[in-house]
Design an enzyme around this catalytic site. Structure first.
Site, PDB file in Angstrom:
ATOM      1  N   LYS A   1       1.577   4.143  -2.846  1.00 15.95           N
ATOM      2  CA  LYS A   1       1.325   6.020  -2.762  1.00 15.95           C
ATOM      3  C   LYS A   1       2.099   6.753  -3.687  1.00 15.95           C
ATOM      4  O   LYS A   1       2.537   7.677  -4.025  1.00 15.95           O
ATOM      5  CB  LYS A   1       0.548   6.229  -1.203  1.00 15.95           C
ATOM      6  CG  LYS A   1      -1.089   5.448  -1.270  1.00 15.95           C
ATOM      7  CD  LYS A   1      -1.143   6.207  -2.036  1.00 15.95           C
ATOM      8  CE  LYS A   1      -3.150   5.558  -1.896  1.00 15.95           C
ATOM      9  NZ  LYS A   1      -3.932   6.374  -2.693  1.00 15.95           N
TER      10      LYS A   1
ATOM     11  N   TYR B   1       0.820  -1.299   0.535  1.00 14.62           N
ATOM     12  CA  TYR B   1       0.085  -0.484   0.106  1.00 14.62           C
ATOM     13  C   TYR B   1       1.227   0.912  -0.062  1.00 14.62           C
ATOM     14  O   TYR B   1       0.372   2.252  -1.093  1.00 14.62           O
ATOM     15  CB  TYR B   1      -1.443  -0.064   1.191  1.00 14.62           C
ATOM     16  CG  TYR B   1      -1.914   1.576   1.472  1.00 14.62           C
ATOM     17  CD1 TYR B   1      -3.034   1.987   0.279  1.00 14.62           C
ATOM     18  CD2 TYR B   1      -1.518   2.367   2.600  1.00 14.62           C
ATOM     19  CE1 TYR B   1      -3.532   2.281   0.595  1.00 14.62           C
ATOM     20  CE2 TYR B   1      -1.868   3.119   2.508  1.00 14.62           C
ATOM     21  CZ  TYR B   1      -3.167   3.657   1.459  1.00 14.62           C
ATOM     22  OH  TYR B   1      -3.697   5.423   1.328  1.00 14.62           O
TER      23      TYR B   1
END
Ligand SMILES: NC(=O)c1ccc[n+]([C@@H]2O[C@H](COP(=O)([O-])OP(=O)(O)OC[C@H]3O[C@@H](n4cnc5c(N)ncnc54)[C@H](OP(=O)(O)O)[C@@H]3O)[C@@H](O)[C@H]2O)c1
Length: 253
Positions: free
Chosen positions: A181, A177
């Site tokens: 980003k 995750y």
């Protein structure tokens, strides 16, 4: 074509049926935008749009499916013929369907042994989905007098933060995750650099640690509080381009 009024602002928010995206959509509608709520499940999008009111319209949009992206953009093209604001908000924290706590995410998402399928699935939405939607929406954005793109990123994606041995966020950095980003931040800058000459602004912004489905509602900020900065950036028409902000203000890349 619904409206030839060129003062009417049109926005598309991906993943707007719940969470931060829904808060952004609400704020845009309250500020006079016609806002398309992208929702991979159209019924959820319709429900969310009905709760917002007449300015909100649901559109089926799965950012990992090119045909769905094409159809959503075709719908907006047919109805308004332009787009003033694209908010790339849709995101996932893992590849499964059952919710995971942040602790479970870190335990099952370790760089040394996580499956490539897990990484690919998350990056497909959080990174490639943003590229795909943005590219497809560009002709519509180019029809706006002052187009903007806002990418909902995460402060966890800041390499400056994560490379600082003192930073609290280090233990939350993972290859699934958080690194998606970081990649999204790079994608944001790539679009910002190319689109600056056309006057299209592209920025990244992070919510606070917000109680949403993404973290199995473990976030410590309420939805309203955690969404405040993305809402501010989504509404900001006279801001910079190529910026990255969070609840604390300007964030380092
Ligand atoms: N919550 C936080 O603490 C936090 C912190 C930093 C950044 N963020 C970012 O904020 C954004 C919004 O997340 P959230 O916290 O509001 O979580 P959320 O409530 O789970 O919302 C995520 C939204 O994205 C949608 N989505 C997921 N995959 C999609 C796909 N392939 N195509 C289209 N839509 C898709 C979800 O749809 P379904 O309803 O169908 O699942 C949902 O509407 C994400 O980019 C997230 O990374 C959140």
């Amino acid at each position: 074509m619904e409206s030839q009024d060129h003062n009417q602002l049109i926005a598309l928010v991906t993943g707007a049926n719940q969470g931060v995206g829904n808060e952004i959509a609400k704020a845009l509608a309250a500020n006079g935008y016609i806002v398309y709520l992208g929702s991979r499940n159209l019924e959820n999008g319709k429900k969310a749009a009905a709760e917002i009111g007449d300015n909100a319209k649901a559109v089926q949009l799965d950012v990992t499916q090119q045909e769905s992206i094409n159809a959503a953009v075709a719908k907006i093209t047919g109805e308004y013929g332009r787009l003033d604001l694209l908010v790339n908000n849709a995101g996932v924290s893992h590849a499964g369907t059952a919710p995971k706590t942040p602790e479970e995410l870190m335990a099952t998402g370790r760089a040394v042994n996580v499956s490539l399928d897990e990484v690919r699935t998350v990056w497909e939405t959080n990174v490639f989905g943003v590229i795909a939607v943005t590219q497809k929406a560009l002709p519509l954005l180019r029809k706006s007098a002052a187009a903007r793109i806002v990418n909902v990123s995460s402060s966890l994606g800041s390499l400056t933060w994560i490379s600082d041995p003192e930073c609290w966020a280090r233990e939350h950095f993972g290859i699934v995750y958080a690194a998606s980003k970081t990649a999204l931040n790079a994608v944001t800058l790539a679009f910002a650099l190319e689109l600056e000459k056309e006057g299209i602004k592209v920025n990244a912004t992070s919510p606070g640690y917000t109680a949403t489905a993404l973290n199995n509602f473990q976030g410590t900020d309420s939805l309203e509080m955690g969404s405040r900065e993305p809402v501010r950036v989504a509404l900001e028409t006279d801001g910079p381009t190529g910026g990255f902000t969070g609840p604390e203000g300007k964030l380092p890349w």
